[in-house]
Structure formats: structure tokens, C-alpha cells
Write a protein that holds these residues in place. Structure first.
Motif, PDB file in Angstrom:
ATOM      1  N   TRP A  40       0.704  -1.224  -0.091  1.00  0.00           N
ATOM      2  CA  TRP A  40      -0.003   0.041  -0.075  1.00  0.00           C
ATOM      3  C   TRP A  40       0.861   1.148  -0.047  1.00  0.00           C
ATOM      4  O   TRP A  40       0.379   2.257  -0.665  1.00  0.00           O
ATOM      5  CB  TRP A  40      -0.793   0.086   1.213  1.00  0.00           C
ATOM      6  CG  TRP A  40      -2.218  -1.005   0.966  1.00  0.00           C
ATOM      7  CD1 TRP A  40      -2.752  -1.400   0.061  1.00  0.00           C
ATOM      8  CD2 TRP A  40      -2.939  -1.749   1.975  1.00  0.00           C
ATOM      9  NE1 TRP A  40      -3.612  -2.375   0.278  1.00  0.00           N
ATOM     10  CE2 TRP A  40      -3.701  -2.392   1.722  1.00  0.00           C
ATOM     11  CE3 TRP A  40      -2.636  -1.598   3.512  1.00  0.00           C
ATOM     12  CZ2 TRP A  40      -4.818  -3.021   2.297  1.00  0.00           C
ATOM     13  CZ3 TRP A  40      -3.648  -2.243   4.275  1.00  0.00           C
ATOM     14  CH2 TRP A  40      -4.596  -3.129   3.483  1.00  0.00           C
ATOM     15  N   PHE A  41       1.936   1.427   0.787  1.00  0.00           N
ATOM     16  CA  PHE A  41       3.037   2.352   0.819  1.00  0.00           C
ATOM     17  C   PHE A  41       3.260   2.690  -0.696  1.00  0.00           C
ATOM     18  O   PHE A  41       3.497   3.502  -0.966  1.00  0.00           O
ATOM     19  CB  PHE A  41       3.989   2.282   1.666  1.00  0.00           C
ATOM     20  CG  PHE A  41       3.560   2.371   3.194  1.00  0.00           C
ATOM     21  CD1 PHE A  41       2.447   2.992   3.614  1.00  0.00           C
ATOM     22  CD2 PHE A  41       4.179   1.539   4.159  1.00  0.00           C
ATOM     23  CE1 PHE A  41       2.110   2.989   5.022  1.00  0.00           C
ATOM     24  CE2 PHE A  41       3.883   1.577   5.336  1.00  0.00           C
ATOM     25  CZ  PHE A  41       2.932   2.278   5.776  1.00  0.00           C
ATOM     26  N   GLU A  42       3.765   1.524  -1.230  1.00  0.00           N
ATOM     27  CA  GLU A  42       4.292   1.657  -2.808  1.00  0.00           C
ATOM     28  C   GLU A  42       3.488   2.155  -3.603  1.00  0.00           C
ATOM     29  O   GLU A  42       3.935   2.961  -4.621  1.00  0.00           O
ATOM     30  CB  GLU A  42       4.909   0.159  -3.193  1.00  0.00           C
ATOM     31  CG  GLU A  42       5.946  -0.372  -2.538  1.00  0.00           C
ATOM     32  CD  GLU A  42       6.090  -1.760  -2.995  1.00  0.00           C
ATOM     33  OE1 GLU A  42       5.617  -2.288  -3.975  1.00  0.00           O
ATOM     34  OE2 GLU A  42       6.913  -2.444  -2.256  1.00  0.00           O
ATOM     35  N   ILE A  43       2.047   1.889  -3.719  1.00  0.00           N
ATOM     36  CA  ILE A  43       1.400   2.772  -4.462  1.00  0.00           C
ATOM     37  C   ILE A  43       0.714   4.022  -3.935  1.00  0.00           C
ATOM     38  O   ILE A  43      -0.122   4.637  -4.740  1.00  0.00           O
ATOM     39  CB  ILE A  43      -0.085   1.577  -4.849  1.00  0.00           C
ATOM     40  CG1 ILE A  43      -0.760   1.282  -3.569  1.00  0.00           C
ATOM     41  CG2 ILE A  43       0.536   0.422  -5.490  1.00  0.00           C
ATOM     42  CD1 ILE A  43      -2.123   0.528  -3.946  1.00  0.00           C
ATOM     43  N   GLY A  44       1.389   4.492  -3.209  1.00  0.00           N
ATOM     44  CA  GLY A  44       1.132   5.711  -2.529  1.00  0.00           C
ATOM     45  C   GLY A  44      -0.008   6.047  -1.467  1.00  0.00           C
ATOM     46  O   GLY A  44      -0.418   7.190  -1.637  1.00  0.00           O
ATOM     47  N   ILE A  45      -0.404   4.982  -0.761  1.00  0.00           N
ATOM     48  CA  ILE A  45      -1.549   5.371   0.304  1.00  0.00           C
ATOM     49  C   ILE A  45      -0.943   5.619   1.452  1.00  0.00           C
ATOM     50  O   ILE A  45       0.090   5.342   1.786  1.00  0.00           O
ATOM     51  CB  ILE A  45      -2.215   3.930   0.392  1.00  0.00           C
ATOM     52  CG1 ILE A  45      -3.082   3.648  -0.822  1.00  0.00           C
ATOM     53  CG2 ILE A  45      -3.323   4.077   1.430  1.00  0.00           C
ATOM     54  CD1 ILE A  45      -3.691   2.238  -0.925  1.00  0.00           C
ATOM     55  N   ALA A  46      -1.291   6.822   2.089  1.00  0.00           N
ATOM     56  CA  ALA A  46      -0.768   7.547   3.335  1.00  0.00           C
ATOM     57  C   ALA A  46      -0.652   6.487   4.408  1.00  0.00           C
ATOM     58  O   ALA A  46      -1.339   5.599   4.668  1.00  0.00           O
ATOM     59  CB  ALA A  46      -1.426   8.703   3.728  1.00  0.00           C
ATOM     60  N   ALA A  47       0.427   6.598   5.305  1.00  0.00           N
ATOM     61  CA  ALA A  47       0.690   5.750   6.316  1.00  0.00           C
ATOM     62  C   ALA A  47      -0.571   5.804   7.411  1.00  0.00           C
ATOM     63  O   ALA A  47      -1.183   4.852   8.050  1.00  0.00           O
ATOM     64  CB  ALA A  47       1.833   6.117   7.230  1.00  0.00           C
ATOM     65  N   THR A  48      -1.259   7.077   7.400  1.00  0.00           N
ATOM     66  CA  THR A  48      -2.503   7.355   8.590  1.00  0.00           C
ATOM     67  C   THR A  48      -3.518   6.353   7.922  1.00  0.00           C
ATOM     68  O   THR A  48      -4.222   5.872   8.916  1.00  0.00           O
ATOM     69  CB  THR A  48      -2.621   8.654   8.505  1.00  0.00           C
ATOM     70  OG1 THR A  48      -2.938   9.113   7.283  1.00  0.00           O
ATOM     71  CG2 THR A  48      -1.719   9.523   9.434  1.00  0.00           C
ATOM     72  N   GLN A  49      -3.682   6.191   6.711  1.00  0.00           N
ATOM     73  CA  GLN A  49      -4.944   5.731   5.927  1.00  0.00           C
ATOM     74  C   GLN A  49      -4.583   4.004   6.481  1.00  0.00           C
ATOM     75  O   GLN A  49      -5.512   3.470   6.515  1.00  0.00           O
ATOM     76  CB  GLN A  49      -4.860   5.942   4.489  1.00  0.00           C
ATOM     77  CG  GLN A  49      -5.916   4.991   3.790  1.00  0.00           C
ATOM     78  CD  GLN A  49      -7.358   5.519   4.121  1.00  0.00           C
ATOM     79  OE1 GLN A  49      -7.767   6.048   4.899  1.00  0.00           O
ATOM     80  NE2 GLN A  49      -8.142   4.855   3.142  1.00  0.00           N
ATOM     81  N   VAL A  50      -3.384   3.790   6.080  1.00  0.00           N
ATOM     82  CA  VAL A  50      -3.072   2.494   6.150  1.00  0.00           C
ATOM     83  C   VAL A  50      -3.234   1.864   7.657  1.00  0.00           C
ATOM     84  O   VAL A  50      -3.818   1.063   7.863  1.00  0.00           O
ATOM     85  CB  VAL A  50      -1.489   2.140   5.845  1.00  0.00           C
ATOM     86  CG1 VAL A  50      -1.202   0.571   6.268  1.00  0.00           C
ATOM     87  CG2 VAL A  50      -1.388   1.987   4.198  1.00  0.00           C
ATOM     88  N   ASP A  51      -2.806   2.815   8.640  1.00  0.00           N
ATOM     89  CA  ASP A  51      -3.216   2.424  10.085  1.00  0.00           C
ATOM     90  C   ASP A  51      -4.497   2.243  10.423  1.00  0.00           C
ATOM     91  O   ASP A  51      -4.807   1.544  11.116  1.00  0.00           O
ATOM     92  CB  ASP A  51      -2.490   3.422  10.879  1.00  0.00           C
ATOM     93  CG  ASP A  51      -0.878   3.588  10.841  1.00  0.00           C
ATOM     94  OD1 ASP A  51      -0.342   2.591  10.340  1.00  0.00           O
ATOM     95  OD2 ASP A  51      -0.265   4.551  11.248  1.00  0.00           O
TER      96      ASP A  51
END
Length: 160
Positions: A40-51
Motif C-alpha cells: 500500500w505504501f508503494e502505490i502511494g497510500i498514506a501511512a495514516t490511512q493504512v493504520d
């Protein structure tokens, strides 16, 4: 398989909602999402969203709910799903398997609200906890009330 739902939450549930979860719901197996973080980080999704997605899945993932009275019976099983095809839509993610085929999905919005997302976003509750509380209250009312009436529009203003 752990059948006990994870109830810990930043928003406290009432005893009624905790009872509802422990007696009317089961928890099925559903994958943890930690392993998808790097992708998810690689495709540009923000860390807060992933969390947010990973935390939702930890708390609510796999919780199988009884049918609700509204919204085509509500979601059947709660689980977080990252919309990787809409990376620009920050803060949104899908949260439940529908019981029937329908033109909308159940989602969490940017402020944590639970709602339906189709042609337009319609928040139903301020949080997933609010949705659970509403299901618990409806279950309680339908179990004990001798009669349940639904009032709409002007009829509400006529109540004493």
C-alpha cells in the motif's frame, strides 16, 4: 478460529452493545492486513490511512452481524478493504460484505463515520460503534417491545 470479537475501542460501547456482540454475533476468520502495508505504501497510500484500515480490521474484522432492519439488512461480515483503485480518495475504505447485490457498499469515511457509498456518500452513524449500538438497540426493542411503530415526516412533530 477465535469466535470472540475484539470489543476494545476508542469509543466505549454500552453494556447492551457488548451483550449484543457477545450473544448475537460470531467472529469468523479473516486475514490480518499487516502484510499489505508495504504494498500500500508503494502505490502511494498514506501511512495514516493504512493504520486506520489495519486497526479497523484488528478490532472488527470477521465480526458476523445478524441482519439489520434497514439498508438491505446491513453488512453481513465486517472487514476492512482498501480501495487501491481510488488512491486519491484519502480517508475512505470499505468495511463489510453485503448480504445481497446492491448499488452501494458500506464504508468508513474520513472522519471515522460509518455509512453507505454509492452514487453519493451517505453517513449513517458517526462511527462503526454507533452502527453497532443501533443494531443492539433495535434488537433489544424488537425482543421486548409489544409494538414498534415507525414515524416519519410530520408525524414526528405530532408526538407529545
Amino acid at each position: 478460529m477465535d469466535l470472540q470479537p475484539v470489543i476494545d475501542s476508542s469509543e466505549r460501547l454500552t453494556r447492551r452493545a457488548e451483550w449484543f456482540i457477545s450473544t448475537q454475533c460470531v467472529r469468523g476468520e479473516y486475514p490480518e492486513l499487516e502484510e499489505y502495508r508495504d504494498r500500500w505504501f508503494e502505490i502511494g497510500i498514506a501511512a495514516t490511512q493504512v493504520d486506520r484500515v489495519v486497526e479497523f480490521q484488528r478490532r472488527w474484522g470477521g465480526l458476523v452481524l445478524p441482519p439489520s432492519q434497514d439498508y438491505e439488512c446491513g453488512p453481513k461480515m465486517l472487514h476492512a478493504e482498501m480501495p487501491v483503485d481510488a488512491v486519491d480518495r484519502v480517508g475512505w475504505f470499505d468495511v463489510g460484505t453485503q448480504r445481497v447485490s446492491m448499488a452501494y457498499s458500506f464504508s468508513i469515511g474520513p472522519a471515522g463515520e460509518f455509512g453507505i457509498d454509492g452514487e453519493r456518500w451517505v453517513p449513517l452513524h458517526a462511527s462503526i460503534e454507533g452502527w453497532i449500538e443501533s443494531l443492539a438497540l433495535a434488537h433489544h426493542a424488537s425482543s421486548y417491545a409489544p409494538r414498534i411503530d415507525t414515524l416519519r415526516g410530520d408525524a414526528i412533530d405530532e408526538l407529545p
